[in-house]
Design a protein around this motif. Structure first.
Motif, PDB file in Angstrom:
ATOM      1  N   THR A 208       0.808  -1.216   0.000  1.00  0.00           N
ATOM      2  CA  THR A 208       0.000   0.000   0.000  1.00  0.00           C
ATOM      3  C   THR A 208       0.845   1.272   0.000  1.00  0.00           C
ATOM      4  OG1 THR A 208      -0.145  -0.095   2.416  1.00  0.00           O
ATOM      5  CG2 THR A 208      -1.939  -1.101   1.167  1.00  0.00           C
TER       6      THR A 208
ATOM      7  N   SER B 152       2.263  -2.919   4.022  1.00  0.00           N
ATOM      8  CA  SER B 152       1.012  -3.569   3.670  1.00  0.00           C
ATOM      9  C   SER B 152      -0.097  -3.070   4.579  1.00  0.00           C
ATOM     10  CB  SER B 152       1.143  -5.090   3.801  1.00  0.00           C
ATOM     11  OG  SER B 152      -0.114  -5.719   3.700  1.00  0.00           O
ATOM     12  N   ASP B 153      -1.341  -3.089   4.077  1.00  0.00           N
ATOM     13  CA  ASP B 153      -2.464  -2.690   4.928  1.00  0.00           C
ATOM     14  C   ASP B 153      -2.927  -3.843   5.820  1.00  0.00           C
ATOM     15  OD1 ASP B 153      -3.649  -4.360   3.105  1.00  0.00           O
ATOM     16  OD2 ASP B 153      -5.242  -2.983   2.531  1.00  0.00           O
TER      17      ASP B 153
ATOM     18  N   TYR C 187      -6.380   8.076   6.017  1.00  0.00           N
ATOM     19  CA  TYR C 187      -5.004   8.376   5.629  1.00  0.00           C
ATOM     20  C   TYR C 187      -5.000   8.955   4.226  1.00  0.00           C
ATOM     21  CZ  TYR C 187      -3.144   6.103   9.751  1.00  0.00           C
ATOM     22  OH  TYR C 187      -2.847   5.787  11.045  1.00  0.00           O
TER      23      TYR C 187
ATOM     24  N   ASN D  11       1.144  -3.684  10.598  1.00  0.00           N
ATOM     25  CA  ASN D  11       1.725  -2.368  10.880  1.00  0.00           C
ATOM     26  C   ASN D  11       3.240  -2.365  10.732  1.00  0.00           C
ATOM     27  OD1 ASN D  11      -0.692  -0.946  11.540  1.00  0.00           O
ATOM     28  ND2 ASN D  11      -0.747  -2.034  13.484  1.00  0.00           N
TER      29      ASN D  11
END
Length: 290
Positions: A21, A35-36, A177, A39
């Protein structure tokens, strides 16, 4: 500057993340990817080998001196020696990580959430996109406003740039975001998935332009090249805009309906790195060699 007729593929990097991401190039020919699904920010080389992992609770960027700047969860940082006794007065923070150490570079107030940040490769300034939450008790209401705070490379505050959300068309709602960058002419550019728009403003925050995909697709990520072009990653294509936000051409089309473009960045030679929802990063050349 001469644009090639079409982007030429030069490299494919299979990263260890499942859905890329966000990615940023590091001068040592490595990438930071996120990556989504977790974390972790992971550093990989150009063969996809994992070199380092850093925990982050949000967006990240790379500084002019090649350090990682990442949002850090204050509740995870109490053991740090550099934290203040009045730590509960603060909200989010950005940490700076070099190869040797990791330090807290700056902090926001408790009511301020960092939803995006960018470090300029020209002057080292750090632009932090902040969402401010204020609550009234009678009647109970939660109000959101937004600003961009400019810091120098040492984390010292320079100025606040307040965003008129009504002018930008965002109606004081949550950005979640967002991606933020700065162009060579000083324009600040924000890409909002929630509103499916890319908005440009000048140094003072005054509206300059708004760009949306003609088919109302969601902008996934943005960056700018050294010539002032704005590159926007949509799910199925990469668009090239001029510095005024006007469409110039489609640099790249996604030839597979099963893969979604999710992020992009440029290296120091202006090659495009495009990440997708399979964790693959493809590298393309779009400019003729000078």
């Amino acid at each position: 500057m001469i644009l090639l007729p079409s982007a030429i593929p030069t490299l494919t990097i299979d990263t260890p993340v499942q859905n890329t991401t966000k990615l940023l190039y590091v001068k040592s020919k490595r990438l930071w990817v996120m990556s989504d699904l977790d974390n972790d920010i992971i550093q990989v080389d150009t063969k996809g080998n994992m070199k380092e992992t850093v925990y982050s609770s949000g967006p990240f960027c790379v500084s002019k001196d090649d350090a990682l700047l990442y949002k850090s969860d204050p509740f995870m940082e109490y053991e740090d020696e550099d934290e203040d006794e009045d730590d509960d007065k603060y909200g989010d923070r950005i940490k700076k990580k070099t190869s040797e150490i990791s330090i807290t570079l700056l902090k926001t107030k408790k009511s301020e959430d960092i939803i995006g940040h960018y470090s300029s490769f020209v002057n080292g300034h750090i632009l932090v996109l902040i969402q401010i939450s204020t609550v009234t008790e009678s009647p109970w209401q939660r109000h959101l406003s937004h600003k961009i705070t400019r810091y120098d490379e040492n984390g010292l505050k320079i100025e606040d740039i307040w965003i008129n959300d009504r002018i930008q068309g965002w109606r004081f709602s949550s950005f979640e975001y967002a991606y933020i960058t700065e162009n060579k002419n000083g324009d600040i550019i924000i890409s909002s998935k929630k509103y499916k728009t890319v908005v440009g403003m000048d140094r003072s925050g005054e509206h300059r332009f708004r760009y949306s995909h003609p088919e109302d697709l969601t902008p996934m990520d943005i960056c700018t090249d050294k010539y002032g072009h704005i590159l926007v990653a949509f799910e199925s294509s990469i668009h090239l805009l001029d510095e005024d936000g006007a469409f110039k051409k489609i640099l790249l089309k996604n030839m597979s309906s099963n893969i979604v473009f999710t992020c992009l960045c440029l290296d120091d030679k202006q090659n495009i790195y495009v990440g997708n929802d399979r964790g693959i990063v493809n590298v393309y050349k779009y400019l003729k060699d000078e």
